[in-house]
Design a protein around this motif. Structure first.
Motif, PDB file in Angstrom:
ATOM      1  N   HIS A   1      20.058 -22.030  47.239  1.00  0.00           N
ATOM      2  CA  HIS A   1      19.275 -20.850  46.866  1.00  0.00           C
ATOM      3  C   HIS A   1      19.986 -19.517  47.093  1.00  0.00           C
ATOM      4  N   HIS A   2      20.960 -19.461  47.989  1.00  0.00           N
ATOM      5  CA  HIS A   2      21.512 -18.155  48.365  1.00  0.00           C
ATOM      6  C   HIS A   2      23.039 -18.082  48.328  1.00  0.00           C
ATOM      7  N   ARG A   3      23.723 -19.180  48.534  1.00  0.00           N
ATOM      8  CA  ARG A   3      25.183 -19.149  48.633  1.00  0.00           C
ATOM      9  C   ARG A   3      25.804 -18.876  47.265  1.00  0.00           C
ATOM     10  N   CYS A   4      26.720 -17.922  47.210  1.00  0.00           N
ATOM     11  CA  CYS A   4      27.417 -17.594  45.967  1.00  0.00           C
ATOM     12  C   CYS A   4      28.399 -18.715  45.623  1.00  0.00           C
ATOM     13  N   HIS A   5      28.320 -19.228  44.424  1.00  0.00           N
ATOM     14  CA  HIS A   5      29.188 -20.316  43.989  1.00  0.00           C
ATOM     15  C   HIS A   5      30.215 -19.769  43.008  1.00  0.00           C
ATOM     16  N   THR A   6      31.496 -19.949  43.303  1.00  0.00           N
ATOM     17  CA  THR A   6      32.544 -19.366  42.460  1.00  0.00           C
ATOM     18  C   THR A   6      32.531 -19.948  41.049  1.00  0.00           C
TER      19      THR A   6
ATOM     20  N   LEU B   1      29.971 -20.657  39.371  1.00  0.00           N
ATOM     21  CA  LEU B   1      28.779 -20.180  38.679  1.00  0.00           C
ATOM     22  C   LEU B   1      28.754 -18.655  38.595  1.00  0.00           C
ATOM     23  N   ALA B   2      29.931 -18.050  38.569  1.00  0.00           N
ATOM     24  CA  ALA B   2      30.056 -16.590  38.474  1.00  0.00           C
ATOM     25  C   ALA B   2      29.367 -15.891  39.641  1.00  0.00           C
ATOM     26  N   GLY B   3      29.472 -16.476  40.837  1.00  0.00           N
ATOM     27  CA  GLY B   3      28.925 -15.846  42.029  1.00  0.00           C
ATOM     28  C   GLY B   3      27.433 -16.021  42.215  1.00  0.00           C
ATOM     29  N   LYS B   4      26.789 -16.870  41.432  1.00  0.00           N
ATOM     30  CA  LYS B   4      25.351 -17.103  41.552  1.00  0.00           C
ATOM     31  C   LYS B   4      25.089 -18.427  42.269  1.00  0.00           C
ATOM     32  N   PRO B   5      23.920 -18.585  42.888  1.00  0.00           N
ATOM     33  CA  PRO B   5      23.600 -19.857  43.554  1.00  0.00           C
ATOM     34  C   PRO B   5      23.217 -20.920  42.537  1.00  0.00           C
ATOM     35  N   PRO B   6      23.312 -22.200  42.902  1.00  0.00           N
ATOM     36  CA  PRO B   6      22.974 -23.284  41.962  1.00  0.00           C
ATOM     37  C   PRO B   6      21.579 -23.180  41.362  1.00  0.00           C
ATOM     38  N   ILE B   7      20.612 -22.694  42.148  1.00  0.00           N
ATOM     39  CA  ILE B   7      19.239 -22.646  41.642  1.00  0.00           C
ATOM     40  C   ILE B   7      19.118 -21.755  40.413  1.00  0.00           C
ATOM     41  N   SER B   8      20.076 -20.837  40.210  1.00  0.00           N
ATOM     42  CA  SER B   8      20.018 -19.922  39.067  1.00  0.00           C
ATOM     43  C   SER B   8      20.214 -20.646  37.746  1.00  0.00           C
ATOM     44  N   ARG B   9      20.746 -21.872  37.785  1.00  0.00           N
ATOM     45  CA  ARG B   9      20.966 -22.637  36.558  1.00  0.00           C
ATOM     46  C   ARG B   9      19.905 -23.717  36.323  1.00  0.00           C
ATOM     47  N   VAL B  10      18.943 -23.782  37.201  1.00  0.00           N
ATOM     48  CA  VAL B  10      17.895 -24.784  37.049  1.00  0.00           C
ATOM     49  C   VAL B  10      16.855 -24.292  36.068  1.00  0.00           C
ATOM     50  N   ASN B  11      16.283 -25.212  35.308  1.00  0.00           N
ATOM     51  CA  ASN B  11      15.350 -24.837  34.231  1.00  0.00           C
ATOM     52  C   ASN B  11      14.178 -23.990  34.738  1.00  0.00           C
ATOM     53  N   ASN B  12      13.521 -24.437  35.812  1.00  0.00           N
ATOM     54  CA  ASN B  12      12.338 -23.723  36.300  1.00  0.00           C
ATOM     55  C   ASN B  12      12.673 -22.924  37.537  1.00  0.00           C
ATOM     56  N   ALA B  13      13.709 -22.081  37.434  1.00  0.00           N
ATOM     57  CA  ALA B  13      14.170 -21.343  38.601  1.00  0.00           C
ATOM     58  C   ALA B  13      13.159 -20.308  39.065  1.00  0.00           C
ATOM     59  N   THR B  14      12.205 -19.914  38.218  1.00  0.00           N
ATOM     60  CA  THR B  14      11.238 -18.901  38.595  1.00  0.00           C
ATOM     61  C   THR B  14      10.450 -19.357  39.820  1.00  0.00           C
ATOM     62  N   GLY B  15      10.422 -18.520  40.810  1.00  0.00           N
ATOM     63  CA  GLY B  15       9.666 -18.842  42.024  1.00  0.00           C
ATOM     64  C   GLY B  15      10.401 -19.716  43.003  1.00  0.00           C
TER      65      GLY B  15
END
Length: 347
Positions: free
Chosen positions: A323-328, A330-344
């Motif tokens: 949820h929080h760790r920057c992933h290189t 993923l352009a510095g975004k956490p894995p959850i940012s690529r999940v379909n229902n990331a809202t909430g």
């Protein structure tokens, strides 16, 4: 010669594709250049059309000349690279640089004296052929690593097991001195082997989604088939709860994954089981890299006073990772940012 040319051809496949766009201060785009040509063809003087378009007369004549010579294709941008480079390193010498890099893993400072080239020239050659970083090369073959990423979450999930030694209650010799660590080992367990206490191992089962890098891990007592099957069922529920439909699972050739029951458990859920080619852990590289992150940022992050303390800390690490760790990758975004229902999901 065949081997040398092969290195050059492989490196050509990994060059960055060039894209040419107008510089940020350009007055005319391709549409503007077409408009300039249309106005001149309609009878407007070149000087008047240039003034109306906000450009100089030489620039207007340049685009008109290109249009007359090449048609509409002449109005597109061109690279600023010169047509000829008489002082460029000969292809044969570049092939020698690539061969030394691929076969002997030498750097510019060592390749330069061998071939009589400045280190800066060697580095530019390696950069041009995509060989400037050893991390991008497959160590056994010396060829550039082919990286891939699945298009959607759940298309492929990597699964693997990492073995870790247990920590005695009160801490081991890495936290205390060796004598105190041995006393804690003896006080923690009554199992003996050759009169020495046996603490045993923990097995970290992990599953990582190829596209999103969303990860799920558990610390389990063994790596048997029934344990691996039960772990996957819980991991599958985890991915399902995040809106991910798992299509394929990739594992190595461990005995628990070669068991028919494991493949049947996947097939019962409509999941295809794939195994890597023997002795090619790079194929399962995303979970292998996750295992390294586990060691650096969880298992060996700080001294733990007991095995239970380390196990309890895993949940916090996984939440931070997902949820929080920057992933290189993923352009510095956490894995959850690529999940379909990331809202909430950001909590």
């Amino acid at each position: 010669m065949a081997k040398t040319s092969g290195v050059v051809e492989v490196s050509k496949l990994h060059r960055t594709t060039e894209v040419f766009v107008s510089h940020r201060n350009a007055r005319l785009t391709v549409f503007g250049r077409r408009l300039l040509v249309a106005r001149v063809r309609s009878g407007r003087p070149v000087a008047h059309a240039a003034e109306e378009m906000g450009i100089s007369r030489p620039t207007a004549h340049k685009w008109l000349s290109r249009w007359r010579a090449e048609g509409d294709a002449g109005l597109h941008d061109r690279p600023s690279r010169p047509h000829t480079a008489p002082h460029r390193t000969p292809p044969g010498l570049e092939a020698s640089v690539c061969r030394l890099r691929s076969e002997r893993k030498l750097g510019p400072a060592r390749i330069g004296p061998v071939l009589g080239l400045p280190a800066s020239t060697v580095y530019r050659i390696l950069l041009r052929h995509g060989l400037n970083r050893l991390a991008r090369l497959d160590r056994p073959t010396g060829l550039p690593v082919r990286r891939y990423e699945r298009d959607r979450p759940g298309e492929l999930v990597h699964v693997d097991i990492k073995k870790l030694g247990n920590i005695p209650d009160g801490g081991g010799w890495r936290v205390l001195d060796r004598a105190s660590g041995d006393r804690n080992r003896q006080a923690t367990t009554d199992q003996r082997k050759s009169c020495k206490p046996v603490i045993g191992y923990s097995y970290i089962h992990s599953a990582v989604d190829d596209h999103s890098r969303l990860a799920y891990s558990e610390v389990l007592p063994d790596e048997r088939q029934h344990t691996a099957i039960a772990f996957w069922q819980r991991a599958h529920a985890f991915f399902t709860a995040h809106g991910i439909t798992v299509e394929r699972v990739l594992t190595d050739n461990g005995s628990c994954y070669k068991a028919k029951q494991f493949t049947q458990a996947l097939a019962a859920a409509g999941i295809t089981h794939k195994r890597i080619r023997p002795y090619r852990p790079q194929t399962n590289g995303k979970v292998e890299r996750f295992n390294r992150t586990l060691l650096d940022e969880w298992a060996y992050l700080r001294p733990y006073a007991s095995n239970d303390e380390r196990t309890t800390a895993l949940a916090d690490f996984l939440h931070t990772y997902n949820h929080h760790r920057c992933h290189t990758a993923l352009a510095g975004k956490p894995p959850i940012s690529r999940v379909n229902n990331a809202t909430g999901q950001y909590t």
